[in-house]
Enzyme design. Structure first.
Site, PDB file in Angstrom:
ATOM      1  N   ASP A   1      71.970  96.666 -97.324  1.00 14.94           N
ATOM      2  CA  ASP A   1      71.822  97.878 -96.520  1.00 14.94           C
ATOM      3  C   ASP A   1      71.782  97.564 -95.029  1.00 14.94           C
ATOM      4  OD1 ASP A   1      71.753  99.466 -98.739  1.00 14.94           O
ATOM      5  OD2 ASP A   1      69.576  99.582 -98.853  1.00 14.94           O
TER       6      ASP A   1
ATOM      7  N   CYS B   1      72.533 105.065 -92.451  1.00 16.22           N
ATOM      8  CA  CYS B   1      71.880 106.367 -92.313  1.00 16.22           C
ATOM      9  C   CYS B   1      72.334 107.084 -91.054  1.00 16.22           C
ATOM     10  CB  CYS B   1      70.362 106.202 -92.222  1.00 16.22           C
ATOM     11  SG  CYS B   1      69.593 105.473 -93.674  1.00 16.22           S
TER      12      CYS B   1
ATOM     13  N   GLU C   1      75.346 109.000 -95.073  1.00 20.21           N
ATOM     14  CA  GLU C   1      74.674 110.290 -95.193  1.00 20.21           C
ATOM     15  C   GLU C   1      75.545 111.367 -94.566  1.00 20.21           C
ATOM     16  OE1 GLU C   1      70.055 109.647 -95.125  1.00 20.21           O
ATOM     17  OE2 GLU C   1      70.946 108.622 -93.427  1.00 20.21           O
TER      18      GLU C   1
ATOM     19  N   HIS D   1      66.075 114.149 -97.909  1.00 22.39           N
ATOM     20  CA  HIS D   1      64.947 114.331 -96.998  1.00 22.39           C
ATOM     21  C   HIS D   1      64.329 115.719 -97.121  1.00 22.39           C
ATOM     22  CE1 HIS D   1      67.339 111.029 -95.322  1.00 22.39           C
ATOM     23  NE2 HIS D   1      66.171 110.524 -94.998  1.00 22.39           N
TER      24      HIS D   1
END
Length: 766
Positions: free
Chosen positions: A610, A654, A676, A705
């Site tokens: 990641d 992200c 995302e 989220h």
């Protein structure tokens, strides 16, 4: 010489705000109780800064979720859909904008969230409509001023903090393409003038307007807006007593300094960041010398935890005083202290030599006092500071020549995969035999109260290692079964042994440490404890391999190895300040590479590394991008290139705006990238399509989220939209981030809908 602060952490010394907000959302406390917690935190913050002899105390830097969202509520930037449910109070409206809202009658998604410049803090993106009207909707800023007045018995030291009008517009987005958000400058200035006028009527002497976009490469339109805005504000307030402090941070303002030629009659003081750009001081001093403007110099690092080198700060202070006079100099941290933990005194387990070199938010305020005392002749403070900083320069706690050599000796073979992607893809597709639109998750599953209790018992040695590992294996077995029942194609082990994706690795790597209470707000109630990189980094034993292999032993389906990448570990940590950042990154990359190779040797065929911090770490000015990408992409290649073609490397990012860095993202050459894009309704994929991005993508099919459950239909529609931009064979189906903060009820329903939608897509779109 005045001492002031740009902003203070708002989560509370023991995360009281996080706990209160989550209890309110769960219905366990009422609004009055929530407000009392906020009031207590504010009072504690203010009292400390007052006792620390600050000349100006920031106000309105507190927030229940996000300071940008606070401003949206203050000036009525509220999309109409959030007004439809007729909430009982403004706080529920406020939280619905941040988190979404779902009941039998309404189903509203949360607003977009993205990174605050190049930090790990996330803000809620304002949404603008054409000819948007602004008006005072919330009284929060005025209420908090009255609170602080009662403590101070005066208004003189109160300095309200607001994001400046141009930066606020810049941070937002238009709801359609028929206008430019900067067209709203005239409308928004009307409400800013009303706010400042109200502050002036309350006898406020200073107001801090944050315009961090002054550190960016600005367009002509943005530059014109800056000049127009402050010309108009000055025209209205030139006969008022209120003083305006214009602040910028995260980089220098040298390129935009010419904008201020006219400003010197429009503002009273300007703040510059001398941590991120110390070289701008001479130019700024020369530029303002003949004016009456006050210069605030940011000399305390508000984004790192190392003790200030007083000798360096004193040189900047003395140069400023000698140039423009002591009465025109202010000293402060370079930015808000939002980005550092609150108080070092709660750290009990850090080696004393390392701890002595550290400084959290409260200590940074005390450092301002120290600098003032040194200027007044207390040289013993300077000598003690220099002694502490110099003590570790040759310490074997910090330095390891063997590790240093490895980070310097990097060959081309170390940073290249064996074959190009097209060859790797054929081998991987043949080996895995996955269906079209393969489904997976990003890595983590809910961290329940039971898991946290067990981990806490283990940390406190109330649970032996054998019993702890038995419990974690039980959780892993259960989550493998849940994923199989849901019908996911590629599984994960759930990350139950991990407290945080970076902190977990810091506890296993030499040269890094984690804190007991070093919490920092990431977004809303989400807090993280950034690790501290204090020395040369290496791996001494396997970190994740045993857990991943156990998970793989429980299923015939593929299980992903889950690792955090070197750039993210670096960017989400407090980094040592005694060597170049690229060398630290390479050291971490080699440690991750060792783990990648062990995973492959153990039979793990898919490994996710990641890198959500890659985009956020980008320097604010394009002239500095080349150097950053040289070491950051090289670091990823070191970590990921030691495997066979058949081993599939995934990465995750992200909230990234990829338009300007798509070539560099492609240069990472990850076999699969997950991003995302659900909050933007797949709009993010347009750039991948225009670029003809060659590798595979998981576009993040629903927003984790928010607590709302995405429907099967909306997920299918997003898959359909994604397939208009990308080759179908290259699309993966996954949530947009890890699931650790969600409940099992939310996760099971959402993943079930996601898998069903993927199966329908295989039939209808295949």
């Amino acid at each position: 010489m005045l001492k002031h602060n740009l902003g203070f952490p708002r989560i509370g010394r023991h995360r009281e705000l996080k706990i209160a907000c989550e209890n309110y959302w769960a219905g366990h406390i009422d609004l009055i109780t929530l407000f009392e917690v906020g009031k207590k935190i504010r009072k504690e913050n203010w009292n400390f800064q007052i006792k620390s002899n600050l000349d100006l105390i920031p106000c309105n830097d507190f927030s229940f979720y996000d300071h940008v969202l606070d401003l949206s509520l203050l000036i009525g930037t509220i999309p109409e859909k959030y007004l439809n449910p007729k909430f009982d109070n403004k706080m529920d409206l406020y939280f619905s904008m941040a988190r979404g809202y779902q009941n039998n009658n309404f189903d509203i998604k949360a607003m977009d969230m993205t990174k605050w410049f190049n930090t790990n803090y996330h803000y809620i993106v304002p949404e603008f409509i054409k000819e948007q009207k602004f008006f005072i909707y919330s009284k929060k800023i005025f209420d908090e001023i009255e609170e602080l007045k009662l403590i101070l018995n005066s208004s003189d030291k109160i300095k309200p903090v607001l994001i400046g009008p141009v930066s606020y517009l810049y941070l937002g987005k238009e709801n359609d393409t028929s206008f430019n958000k900067m067209d709203l400058i005239e409308n928004i200035l009307t409400v800013y003038i009303e706010i400042i006028d109200t502050l002036s009527s309350k006898n406020i002497k200073w107001i801090q307007l944050d315009e961090p976009i002054l550190s960016l490469d600005l367009s002509d339109r943005e530059k014109n807006c800056i000049q127009y805005a402050y010309r108009k504000i000055y025209k209205y307030f030139n006969n008022h007593d209120i003083k305006i402090l214009l602040t910028s941070y995260f980089d220098g303002i040298s390129e935009n300094l010419y904008l201020f030629e006219e400003f010197f009659t429009y503002i009273d003081a300007i703040h510059i960041d001398l941590i991120e750009d110390p070289n701008q001081l001479d130019k700024v001093l020369s530029f303002i010398k003949e004016s009456n403007i006050i210069l605030s110099i940011g000399i305390i690092d508000g984004r790192n935890i190392w003790k200030n080198k007083y000798i360096n700060s004193l040189k900047k202070i003395e140069k400023s005083i000698n140039s423009i006079g002591e009465d025109r100099v202010m000293i402060a941290p370079n930015c808000s202290l939002l980005h550092v933990p609150i108080d070092l005194k709660y750290e009990k387990s850090i080696h004393i030599n390392i701890k002595n070199k550290m400084s959290f938010a409260r200590q940074k305020i005390e450092e301002l006092n120290d600098l003032e005392k040194i200027i007044k002749g207390k040289n013993n403070i300077l000598l003690n500071n220099s002694s502490i900083i110099n003590d570790l320069k040759k310490s074997n706690i910090i330095h390891n020549n063997k590790i240093k050599k490895r980070s310097y000796d990097i060959s081309d073979k170390d940073i290249k995969r064996i074959s190009n992607f097209s060859k790797r893809q054929k081998k991987q597709h043949k080996a895995f035999n996955l269906p079209l639109f393969p489904t997976t998750t990003i890595g983590s599953f809910p961290q329940t109260k039971e898991i946290r209790i067990i981990r806490n018992k283990f940390i406190k040695k109330k649970l032996c290692k054998k019993e702890y590992e038995k419990k974690i294996k039980q959780f892993i077995s259960e989550v493998i079964k849940k994923q199989e029942d849901l019908g996911l194609d590629v599984l994960v082990h759930g990350e139950f042994e991990r407290n945080d994706m970076v902190e977990f690795f810091s506890e296993k790597l030499n040269g890094m440490l984690s804190t007991n209470n070093g919490w920092v707000q990431s977004y809303g109630s989400r807090c993280v404890k950034p690790p501290i990189i204090y020395g040369d980094v290496s791996r001494s034993e396997k970190i994740t391999t045993n857990w991943i292999c156990y998970a793989q032993s429980k299923t015939k389906k593929l299980v992903k190895g889950m690792l955090t990448g070197p750039v993210t570990i670096l960017k989400w940590s407090f980094v040592r300040d005694d060597q170049s950042i690229d060398q630290t990154a390479y050291q971490i990359a080699w440690a991750i590479r060792d783990e990648v190779i062990d995973l492959e040797k153990s039979g793990i065929k898919i490994i996710q590394i990641d890198e959500p911090a890659l985009r956020e770490g980008l320097p604010l000015k394009k002239k500095n991008w080349g150097g950053y990408f040289n070491w950051s992409i090289r670091s990823f290649h070191i970590a990921s290139s030691g495997v066979k073609d058949e081993t599939q490397i995934h990465t995750h990012m992200c909230y990234s705006e990829f338009n300007d860095i798509i070539k560099q993202i492609s240069n990472l050459d990850a076999d699969v990238i997950t991003i995302e894009s659900s909050r933007s309704n797949m709009e993010l994929l347009k750039i991948f399509s225009r670029f003809s991005y060659p590798n595979e993508i998981g576009p993040g099919i629903y927003d984790i989220h928010s607590p709302r459950i995405p429907t099967e239909k909306e997920i299918f529609n997003l898959i359909k939209k994604a397939s208009n931009f990308l080759p179908k064979r290259n699309i993966w189906i996954n949530p947009d981030c890890g699931l650790k903060t969600r409940t099992w009820n939310e996760v099971l329903q959402s993943i079930n809908n996601m898998v069903k939608a993927a199966k329908i897509a295989r039939i209808k779109l295949g």
